[in-house]
Design an enzyme around this catalytic site. Structure first.
Site, PDB file in Angstrom:
ATOM      1  CG  ASP A  92      -2.980  -8.463   0.970  1.00  0.00           C
ATOM      2  OD1 ASP A  92      -2.118  -8.636   2.073  1.00  0.00           O
ATOM      3  OD2 ASP A  92      -3.941  -7.879   1.239  1.00  0.00           O
ATOM      4  CG  HIS A 133      -2.007  -1.213   1.113  1.00  0.00           C
ATOM      5  ND1 HIS A 133      -2.872  -1.438   0.242  1.00  0.00           N
ATOM      6  CD2 HIS A 133      -2.297  -1.967   2.184  1.00  0.00           C
ATOM      7  CE1 HIS A 133      -3.626  -2.060   0.552  1.00  0.00           C
ATOM      8  NE2 HIS A 133      -3.514  -2.687   1.808  1.00  0.00           N
ATOM      9  CG  HIS A 139      -6.619  -5.187   1.975  1.00  0.00           C
ATOM     10  ND1 HIS A 139      -6.168  -6.027   2.937  1.00  0.00           N
ATOM     11  CD2 HIS A 139      -7.527  -4.474   2.774  1.00  0.00           C
ATOM     12  CE1 HIS A 139      -6.754  -5.778   4.109  1.00  0.00           C
ATOM     13  NE2 HIS A 139      -7.604  -4.908   3.927  1.00  0.00           N
ATOM     14  CG  ASP A 163      -5.438  -9.707   4.108  1.00  0.00           C
ATOM     15  OD1 ASP A 163      -4.803 -10.388   2.986  1.00  0.00           O
ATOM     16  OD2 ASP A 163      -4.841  -8.597   4.020  1.00  0.00           O
TER      17      ASP A 163
HETATM   18 ZN   LIG Z   1      -4.067  -7.167   3.148  1.00  0.00          ZN
END
Ligand SMILES: [Zn+2]
Ligand SMILES: [Zn+2]
Length: 280
Positions: free
Chosen positions: A129, A92, A131, A217
């Site tokens: 992931d 990120h 996200h 996650d």
């Molecule tokens: Zn994540």
């Protein structure tokens, strides 16, 4: 000391630290200096409330980057075929700011390093992931050398909100990125369908280096996302990319941990990654 422990298949190496020059392969000088200052004072946040600062945060973040770069070095020197950095995958962080618990983007720095040092033309980055890997996507959105396949929970329901399927790259790089948002509640079947599309896309790019961000996650029971994979997703993804790496790029694959907020899931997912990378 290079090797703490090893078996015939697996070497565990000490953590390595990066230096400021490494960070500047991707990040701006202003941002790096901001983190250095914040690291001396400690406290507060590096962004608008997700990524905490503390005394020594700069040095700690240098290790996440240093390990991923050490992976590249060990592969180049022929010491290992593949590398896994469990504390990396901080996808990120943007060029000029922190985001989503990520201070420096070790994946983006490693990609930049490979592009710079080896003059490669086709790098594959696969991100499983939960996200969207926005730091990588927007960092290389206009770079046609970086092929991205990113499977994540639909941004309408989860941070950071980006990664819709119409985000396919910009300018000369249109068509070099594949974002596959999937619905909250999706399990292994949906993952495999999405992954098979990503694999086809990545295969057709004929990559010279493969990176896998293998965040844990998306497994069922993670407290901050809404996906329901099992560790089978990690076994499947790693197996396919490992095979592809041996087929097209002398086995060059680096895996980086990423997110994961249920410790048992992190153990299961990342053990699956390591096991597959050791499989032949
Ligand atoms: Zn994540
Ligand atoms: Zn192998």
């Amino acid at each position: 000391m290079e090797q703490a422990k090893s078996s015939d298949k697996l070497s565990i190496v000490d953590a390595h630290i990066a230096d400021q020059q490494d960070l500047l392969l991707f990040h701006t000088k202003q941002y790096v200096e901001f983190v250095q200052r914040s690291s001396i004072e400690g406290g507060g946040f590096l962004d608008y409330g997700d990524t905490p600062s503390y005394k020594g945060v700069y040095e700690a973040a240098l290790y996440t980057v240093g390990n991923s770069l050490n992976g590249l070095r060990m592969i180049s020197n022929g010491k290992v075929d593949h590398f896994f950095n469990p504390i990396g995958g901080l996808h990120h962080a943007r060029k000029d700011r922190a985001g989503g618990f990520c201070v420096f983007n070790d994946c983006a720095i490693a990609i930049s390093k490979v592009l710079n040092d080896f003059d490669l033309k086709r790098i594959a980055y696969v991100d499983i992931d939960a996200h969207h890997g926005d730091g990588i996507y927007y960092g290389f959105e206009e770079d046609p050398r970086v092929f991205i396949g990113d499977i994540h929970e639909d941004g309408r329901f989860l941070y950071p909100g980006s990664g819709s399927s119409d985000e396919t790259g910009k300018g000369k790089a249109i068509g070099t990125k594949l974002n596959v948002p999937i619905d909250p509640g999706s399990g292994d079947e949906a993952f495999i369908r999405a992954f098979d599309n990503v694999l086809k896309f990545i295969e057709s790019s004929n990559p010279e280096y493969i990176f896998l961000q293998c965040g844990a996650d998306g497994l069922e029971g993670d407290p901050i996302t809404h996906l329901r994979y099992s560790a089978m997703a990690h076994t499947y993804a790693t197996k396919k990319l490992h095979q592809l790496a041996h087929k097209v790029c002398n086995g060059r694959i680096v895996a980086m941990g990423g997110g994961g907020y249920n410790p048992r899931n992190v153990r299961d997912a990342w053990m699956a990654v390591v096991k597959e990378l050791c499989s032949f």
